[in-house]
Enzyme design. Structure first.
Site, short mmCIF file in Angstrom:
data_model
loop_
_atom_site.label_atom_id
_atom_site.label_comp_id
_atom_site.label_asym_id
_atom_site.label_seq_id
_atom_site.Cartn_x
_atom_site.Cartn_y
_atom_site.Cartn_z
N TRP A 86 0.82 -1.22 0.00
CA TRP A 86 0.00 0.00 0.00
C TRP A 86 0.85 1.26 0.00
O TRP A 86 0.33 2.37 0.10
CB TRP A 86 -0.92 0.01 1.22
CG TRP A 86 -0.24 0.28 2.54
CD1 TRP A 86 0.96 -0.22 2.97
CD2 TRP A 86 -0.70 1.14 3.59
NE1 TRP A 86 1.26 0.25 4.22
CE2 TRP A 86 0.26 1.08 4.63
CE3 TRP A 86 -1.84 1.93 3.76
CZ2 TRP A 86 0.11 1.79 5.82
CZ3 TRP A 86 -1.98 2.64 4.95
CH2 TRP A 86 -1.01 2.57 5.96
N ASP A 87 2.18 1.09 -0.11
CA ASP A 87 3.09 2.23 0.06
C ASP A 87 2.87 3.33 -0.97
O ASP A 87 3.29 4.47 -0.76
CB ASP A 87 4.53 1.75 -0.01
CG ASP A 87 4.84 0.71 1.05
OD1 ASP A 87 5.56 1.02 2.00
OD2 ASP A 87 4.34 -0.42 0.92
N GLU A 133 0.22 -4.12 12.26
CA GLU A 133 0.23 -5.58 12.05
C GLU A 133 0.45 -6.36 13.34
O GLU A 133 0.57 -7.59 13.31
CB GLU A 133 1.30 -5.94 11.03
CG GLU A 133 1.03 -5.37 9.64
CD GLU A 133 2.18 -5.58 8.68
OE1 GLU A 133 3.33 -5.71 9.15
OE2 GLU A 133 1.93 -5.62 7.46
N LYS A 170 2.45 -1.22 16.25
CA LYS A 170 3.61 -1.07 15.37
C LYS A 170 3.59 0.30 14.72
O LYS A 170 4.60 1.00 14.65
CB LYS A 170 3.57 -2.16 14.31
CG LYS A 170 4.70 -2.14 13.30
CD LYS A 170 4.54 -3.32 12.33
CE LYS A 170 5.66 -3.33 11.30
NZ LYS A 170 5.49 -4.46 10.34
#
Length: 805
Positions: A357-358, A496, A618
């Site tokens: 998805w970057d 995540e 995260k």
């Protein structure tokens, strides 16, 4: 770092060599070659790698009781190989020969990688070698290197060994060592026209062919020197050895020119003949450098972002390093290549070269500089709509469900297991449940259209993507009678760490706030996309996709009744339903023992614990909402869903998650810097600097050697271009609301907005906008702190204001 255009490393450091190889990678959007030493091979110190954009292959590996089919970005034959020795002697190189001076320089302005080596052999002979290398930005199929070799105190015959090495595997990521890596078979090799050699490789499953052809020339200061050539052929390897005399203090230029073609290319006959033809026609190295410099100058005129941080030039060169690697990965050569945006660039084998998805963090920069490239990259997604539709159907939903990890054909490439380097074991994961990638793709389509007003793209491609994703979210959302709300179950957010609830055997979590809010946004904007189209195209699309007015009315109902988890007082947005019931982590204990703990999940697993038991993230999903949307837009989304959200509660949410985030993703510091920019500019700047350092200093302890973090690199540029200037593209206007950190004195760059180039220069006291040239004659609406202005073509406007410190 010597100046604002070069990165220089001094001294030979085997422990840092792979890290430097990544950061000195040269590419052109078509192919990329790591900054490995020409005389090196694959060992514990060096990892040569050449990667073709979109060049994937699949292999199957037994991992315990499971067979994993993994699709990898293939490491192709090493074209760099060139080494030298005295006739009758041993090969010379920094790993086996005493070295007096060693410098590595990446010239960002010209796109050159330069190595300076001063050898002092045991018998006292001293030799200077200046190595220069390029991967040509104009001619995508060309690469070249040049050695200037100077015997400082000796004369005698030397041998140059110049090769194409097909004995390669994918072995650049230590935690993938259990996976098979032999992706290539060598089909053909040979020599041609006395000075040339060629090698053709083919992937064993995807059957992509690549041919490399090379010629090696030697130029002397004196005429008449004789060169003897010898052909060497071994299994999967071909080389020439050139023997000639070297004279004391006389410079010898050894030039190796290489051409690379793949079966994915357009307008070719076959890969071998094209590679041979192109390398024969190529001029000398200095001619290639001249053309390279011209193209690089054009690129920097488009993309350069100049910042003034007073007496600290380091920030400027690192920002340029990030821009540089962006267009080493994505360039004009990428247009129409049918490749996506790899999260780790084409710089190594991390994450198997997959597309995640970057692009959400990368497209804002590309939109404003090379929108034609964004269009092409979005078509990568459009061409994979059939696979996304099939995946949605297999999951029991309508519409399109794009994969978390995408490669060649758009199927889900996530393995369902990952390797814990701390325990040395493969463990189950459910990362493929990150359905928010769907919303990111939809968001990217909409942002591209906002910048370009490309209604043709929207009509023929973009709207279809958005509509199919809206259909998916409408079907994925289910009605909860007790809540009297719609909810989305069994997903994972960008964080995540929480892939399931503690002590639950069911994968995923329910009502991830980021996922649910983005679903509302998609349902709203899919309808807005249709509103931009003429009635005929709207009817064609809705008929073909079998979307009725009743369906779209239901989208409105779902949007107005989407469940979003809030704290009891309505101030804190919970990351997901049940997050508030998790235990608090003793952060002080772990930081005291381990320092910065980015891989907290692996650490806790090593201790026999599970990260999903704790309020530890995260990267903070909730803060992504403040990253993507202005307070005004976000309030509107919450209002649509039936919640009253006070923007004054944003700082409390930031503080809540800031204290519970490990920053295990390099994207995390980008997001935190962005959301802190308004209320805590000093903290924002500190996080910006940490994001700027992430790959240069390898803050994750060894991950950069496996590939850059392209999203974080682009994110730092975006922080300067959009966050600190307060730039938004919405409602058919450019919006500005500048907030410069104290350490940042001024910013200058260009943007390309709806057919016009606009130069921006921002200081603490004023914003200067110049509209000098472009395609369109229409004025650009500009909104600065609420007031509307018109910027006409050929006009310059200066807006004076006081920017409070």
């Amino acid at each position: 770092m010597d100046d604002a255009w070069t990165i220089t490393y001094s001294g030979y450091n085997p422990d840092r060599e792979r890290h430097r190889e990544t950061l000195c990678t040269l590419g052109n959007g078509y192919v990329a070659t790591r900054g490995s030493a020409e005389e090196s091979s694959w060992d514990a110190v060096h990892y040569p790698g050449t990667y073709l954009a979109g060049g994937y292959n699949r292999l199957k590996t037994d991992i315990g009781p499971r067979v994993i089919e993994h699709e990898d970005l293939v490491n192709w034959p090493n074209w760099l190989t060139m080494k030298w020795k005295h006739e009758g002697g041993e090969w010379i190189g920094p790993d086996r020969t005493p070295i007096k001076e060693y410098y590595q320089t990446l010239d960002l302005q010209k796109g050159l990688y330069i190595r300076h080596l001063h050898y002092v052999e045991d018998d006292g002979r001293e030799t200077l070698i200046i190595s220069r290398r390029l991967v040509h930005m104009s001619d995508a199929h060309m690469a070249a290197l040049q050695w200037k070799l100077i015997p400082l105190n000796w004369s005698g015959n030397i041998i140059i060994h110049s090769a194409l090495d097909g004995r390669v595997t994918n072995s650049g990521v230590s935690k993938y060592k259990s996976l098979k890596g032999k992706h290539l078979r060598i089909r053909r090799r040979g020599d041609f026209k006395q000075k040339g050699i060629f090698l053709q490789a083919e992937t064993v499953q995807s059957e992509i062919k690549m041919a490399q052809a090379a010629k090696t020339e030697v130029y002397f200061d004196r005429p008449g020197a004789r060169i003897r050539r010898k052909l060497i052929e071994e299994k999967d390897y071909i080389a020439q050895e050139l023997t000639f005399p070297a004279e004391k203090n006389e410079s010898i230029a050894i030039e190796k020119t290489v051409s690379l073609y793949s079966s994915r290319d357009y307008a070719i006959s076959d890969t071998v003949s094209e590679a041979k033809k192109t390398v024969v026609r190529a001029g000398p190295f200095d001619d290639l450098c001249g053309r390279q410099a011209m193209v690089m100058d054009e690129i920097w005129k488009r993309l350069d972002t100049r910042i003034n941080c007073g007496s600290r030039p380091g920030e400027q060169v690192l920002l340029r390093l990030h821009i540089f690697h962006l267009f080493q990965t994505l360039s004009f050569n990428s247009i129409d290549m049918d490749t996506g945006v790899p999260s780790r660039g084409w710089h190594g084998e991390a994450y198997w070269g997959h597309v995640f998805w970057d692009e959400l963090f990368i497209f804002p920069i590309v939109n404003l500089s090379v929108p034609e490239l964004t269009r092409s990259l979005l078509l990568y997604r459009y061409r994979r709509l059939p696979e996304a539709r099939f995946s949605a159907h297999e999951s029991g939903c309508k519409g399109a469900m794009f994969p978390w990890q995408s490669g060649s054909n758009g199927r889900e490439e996530t393995h369902g297991i990952h390797y814990n380097a701390m325990t040395g074991t493969w463990v189950e994961d459910n990362f493929q449940l990150q359905r928010h990638v769907n919303s990111a793709i939809c968001y990217n389509v909409w942002q591209y259209v906002q910048v370009t007003d490309d209604l043709e793209f929207l009509a023929f491609y973009g709207a279809e993507i958005m509509l199919e994703i809206a259909v998916y979210w409408a079907d994925k959302a289910t009605w909860n009678e007790s809540k009297q709300k719609y909810e989305i179950k069994g997903v994972i957010g960008p964080d995540e760490y929480h892939t399931s609830y503690p002590d639950s055997n069911n994968p995923g979590i329910n009502n991830n706030a980021y996922t649910n809010v983005m679903a509302v946004w998609v349902l709203q904007h899919a309808r807005q996309a249709l509103d931009k189209l003429d009635q005929r195209r709207t009817t064609e699309l809705t008929n073909r996709l079998q979307i009725t007015n009743e369906d779209m009315d239901r989208w409105d109902v779902i949007s107005a009744n989407m469940f979003i988890p809030f704290s009891a007082n309505g101030k804190i947005i919970h990351q997901f339903e049940g997050f508030e019931n998790l235990a608090e982590l003793d952060w002080d204990k772990y930081k005291a023992e381990y320092g910065e703990i980015m891989r907290l999940d692996d650490l806790l697993e090593k201790e026999g614990d599970r990260i999903n038991r704790y309020k530890a993230v995260k990267q903070a999903d909730v803060l992504m909402l403040f990253y993507l949307f202005s307070a005004e837009e976000l309030t509107g989304l919450f209002n649509t869903a039936g919640y009253r959200f006070n923007p004054q509660d944003i700082p409390a949410n930031i503080e809540y998650y800031e204290s519970r985030t490990s920053h295990g993703s390099t994207l995390s510091k980008v997001v935190h810097s962005w959301v802190l920019a308004r209320a805590h500019r000093q903290k924002s700047w500190k996080d910006f600097l940490k994001a700027l350092d992430s790959d240069y200093k390898d803050v994750q302890g060894g991950t950069t050697e496996e590939g850059i973090h392209l999203g974080a690199m682009a994110g730092t540029v975006d922080l300067v271009q959009r966050c600190y200037t307060g730039l938004e593209m919405r409602e058919d206007a450019l919006w500005f609301n500048p907030q410069l950190p104290e350490e940042l004195h001024d910013i200058s760059y260009q943007i390309y907005y709806r057919g016009k180039w606009i130069t921006l220069h921002l200081t603490r006291d004023e914003l200067k906008l110049s509209c000098r040239y472009g395609w369109s004659g229409q004025p650009v609406p500009v909104r600065l702190k609420g007031r509307l202005y018109q910027l006409n073509p050929g006009e310059e406007k200066v807006f004076s204001f006081i920017n409070p410190a």
